[in-house]
Design a protein around this motif. Structure first.
Motif, mmCIF file in Angstrom:
data_model
loop_
_atom_site.group_PDB
_atom_site.id
_atom_site.type_symbol
_atom_site.label_atom_id
_atom_site.label_comp_id
_atom_site.label_asym_id
_atom_site.label_seq_id
_atom_site.Cartn_x
_atom_site.Cartn_y
_atom_site.Cartn_z
ATOM 1 N N LEU A 16 0.833 -1.185 0.000
ATOM 2 C CA LEU A 16 0.000 0.000 0.000
ATOM 3 C C LEU A 16 0.876 1.247 0.000
ATOM 4 O O LEU A 16 1.876 1.305 0.726
ATOM 5 C CB LEU A 16 -0.890 0.006 1.246
ATOM 6 C CG LEU A 16 -2.390 -0.006 1.010
ATOM 7 C CD1 LEU A 16 -2.779 -1.236 0.233
ATOM 8 C CD2 LEU A 16 -3.140 0.085 2.295
ATOM 9 N N THR A 17 0.497 2.249 -0.805
ATOM 10 C CA THR A 17 1.212 3.526 -0.797
ATOM 11 C C THR A 17 0.629 4.402 0.310
ATOM 12 O O THR A 17 -0.374 4.055 0.937
ATOM 13 C CB THR A 17 1.066 4.236 -2.149
ATOM 14 O OG1 THR A 17 -0.309 4.505 -2.380
ATOM 15 C CG2 THR A 17 1.614 3.385 -3.277
ATOM 16 N N GLY A 18 1.229 5.546 0.511
ATOM 17 C CA GLY A 18 0.754 6.463 1.540
ATOM 18 C C GLY A 18 -0.627 7.002 1.247
ATOM 19 O O GLY A 18 -1.403 7.294 2.167
ATOM 20 N N GLY A 20 -2.978 5.336 -0.235
ATOM 21 C CA GLY A 20 -3.960 4.254 -0.231
ATOM 22 C C GLY A 20 -4.045 3.473 -1.525
ATOM 23 O O GLY A 20 -4.864 2.574 -1.638
ATOM 24 N N LYS A 21 -3.225 3.798 -2.515
ATOM 25 C CA LYS A 21 -3.208 3.027 -3.749
ATOM 26 C C LYS A 21 -2.378 1.767 -3.530
ATOM 27 O O LYS A 21 -1.616 1.666 -2.564
ATOM 28 C CB LYS A 21 -2.624 3.856 -4.886
ATOM 29 C CG LYS A 21 -3.467 5.064 -5.228
ATOM 30 C CD LYS A 21 -2.822 5.902 -6.282
ATOM 31 C CE LYS A 21 -3.666 7.124 -6.576
ATOM 32 N NZ LYS A 21 -2.995 8.055 -7.468
ATOM 33 N N ILE A 22 -2.511 0.804 -4.434
ATOM 34 C CA ILE A 22 -1.803 -0.474 -4.294
ATOM 35 C C ILE A 22 -0.702 -0.544 -5.341
ATOM 36 O O ILE A 22 -0.963 -0.416 -6.533
ATOM 37 C CB ILE A 22 -2.772 -1.655 -4.437
ATOM 38 C CG1 ILE A 22 -3.912 -1.515 -3.441
ATOM 39 C CG2 ILE A 22 -2.039 -2.964 -4.219
ATOM 40 C CD1 ILE A 22 -5.021 -2.505 -3.637
ATOM 41 N N LYS A 23 0.524 -0.755 -4.872
ATOM 42 C CA LYS A 23 1.685 -0.818 -5.749
ATOM 43 C C LYS A 23 1.967 -2.274 -6.108
ATOM 44 O O LYS A 23 1.749 -3.171 -5.299
ATOM 45 C CB LYS A 23 2.881 -0.211 -5.007
ATOM 46 C CG LYS A 23 4.031 0.164 -5.888
ATOM 47 C CD LYS A 23 5.006 1.086 -5.169
ATOM 48 C CE LYS A 23 5.868 0.313 -4.209
ATOM 49 N NZ LYS A 23 7.013 1.092 -3.745
ATOM 50 N N ARG A 24 2.458 -2.492 -7.342
ATOM 51 C CA ARG A 24 2.749 -3.839 -7.811
ATOM 52 C C ARG A 24 3.988 -3.814 -8.690
ATOM 53 O O ARG A 24 4.429 -2.760 -9.127
ATOM 54 C CB ARG A 24 1.571 -4.395 -8.623
ATOM 55 C CG ARG A 24 1.382 -3.644 -9.933
ATOM 56 C CD ARG A 24 0.321 -4.244 -10.800
ATOM 57 N NE ARG A 24 0.168 -3.496 -12.035
ATOM 58 C CZ ARG A 24 0.844 -3.747 -13.146
ATOM 59 N NH1 ARG A 24 1.731 -4.718 -13.194
ATOM 60 N NH2 ARG A 24 0.646 -3.020 -14.222
ATOM 61 N N GLY A 48 4.386 -0.449 -10.848
ATOM 62 C CA GLY A 48 3.169 0.171 -11.352
ATOM 63 C C GLY A 48 2.097 0.145 -10.279
ATOM 64 O O GLY A 48 2.330 -0.296 -9.148
ATOM 65 N N LEU A 49 0.929 0.627 -10.633
ATOM 66 C CA LEU A 49 -0.201 0.633 -9.718
ATOM 67 C C LEU A 49 -1.252 -0.356 -10.204
ATOM 68 O O LEU A 49 -1.388 -0.598 -11.407
ATOM 69 C CB LEU A 49 -0.811 2.031 -9.629
ATOM 70 C CG LEU A 49 0.072 3.101 -9.010
ATOM 71 C CD1 LEU A 49 -0.598 4.457 -9.110
ATOM 72 C CD2 LEU A 49 0.389 2.780 -7.567
ATOM 73 N N VAL A 50 -1.993 -0.908 -9.273
ATOM 74 C CA VAL A 50 -3.064 -1.842 -9.593
ATOM 75 C C VAL A 50 -4.235 -1.054 -10.156
ATOM 76 O O VAL A 50 -4.542 0.059 -9.703
ATOM 77 C CB VAL A 50 -3.478 -2.607 -8.318
ATOM 78 C CG1 VAL A 50 -4.741 -3.403 -8.533
ATOM 79 C CG2 VAL A 50 -2.357 -3.511 -7.872
ATOM 80 N N HIS A 51 -4.903 -1.609 -11.163
ATOM 81 C CA HIS A 51 -6.056 -0.960 -11.773
ATOM 82 C C HIS A 51 -7.195 -0.855 -10.762
ATOM 83 O O HIS A 51 -7.360 -1.713 -9.888
ATOM 84 C CB HIS A 51 -6.511 -1.767 -12.994
ATOM 85 C CG HIS A 51 -7.455 -1.019 -13.871
ATOM 86 N ND1 HIS A 51 -8.810 -1.068 -13.691
ATOM 87 C CD2 HIS A 51 -7.232 -0.199 -14.927
ATOM 88 C CE1 HIS A 51 -9.398 -0.302 -14.605
ATOM 89 N NE2 HIS A 51 -8.450 0.231 -15.367
ATOM 90 N N LYS A 52 -7.973 0.209 -10.899
ATOM 91 C CA LYS A 52 -9.052 0.482 -9.941
ATOM 92 C C LYS A 52 -10.061 -0.663 -9.868
ATOM 93 O O LYS A 52 -10.611 -0.944 -8.798
ATOM 94 C CB LYS A 52 -9.747 1.778 -10.336
ATOM 95 C CG LYS A 52 -10.708 2.291 -9.303
ATOM 96 C CD LYS A 52 -10.905 3.777 -9.438
ATOM 97 C CE LYS A 52 -11.881 4.313 -8.427
ATOM 98 N NZ LYS A 52 -11.435 4.174 -7.063
#
Length: 65
Positions: A16-18, A20-24, A48-52
């Motif tokens: 989790l980023t600061g 609240g997004k999810i890093k992958r 990258g980031l996980v798709h919404k």
């Protein structure tokens, strides 16, 4: 009632980023690299980031929401 367990596979793959997004990490960077261009390998190194649309499932696997 027993405690909810997190999925070990998700725990190892996502952070989790600061905000609240999810890093992958990107896939296809572990082997058979000789046939891939240098630019492709360089771009696969970056995270990258996980798709919404997938966020809810991953948060459930991590037992966060």
């Amino acid at each position: 009632m027993p405690k909810m367990k997190t999925k070990s596979s998700a725990k190892k793959r996502f952070k989790l980023t600061g905000s609240g997004k999810i890093k992958r990490k990107h896939a296809f960077k572990s082997h058979i690299l000789t046939k891939k261009e240098t630019k492709q390998k360089r771009n696969l190194t970056q995270s990258g980031l996980v798709h919404k649309a997938d966020e809810r499932n991953i948060l459930q696997q991590l037992n966060l929401k």
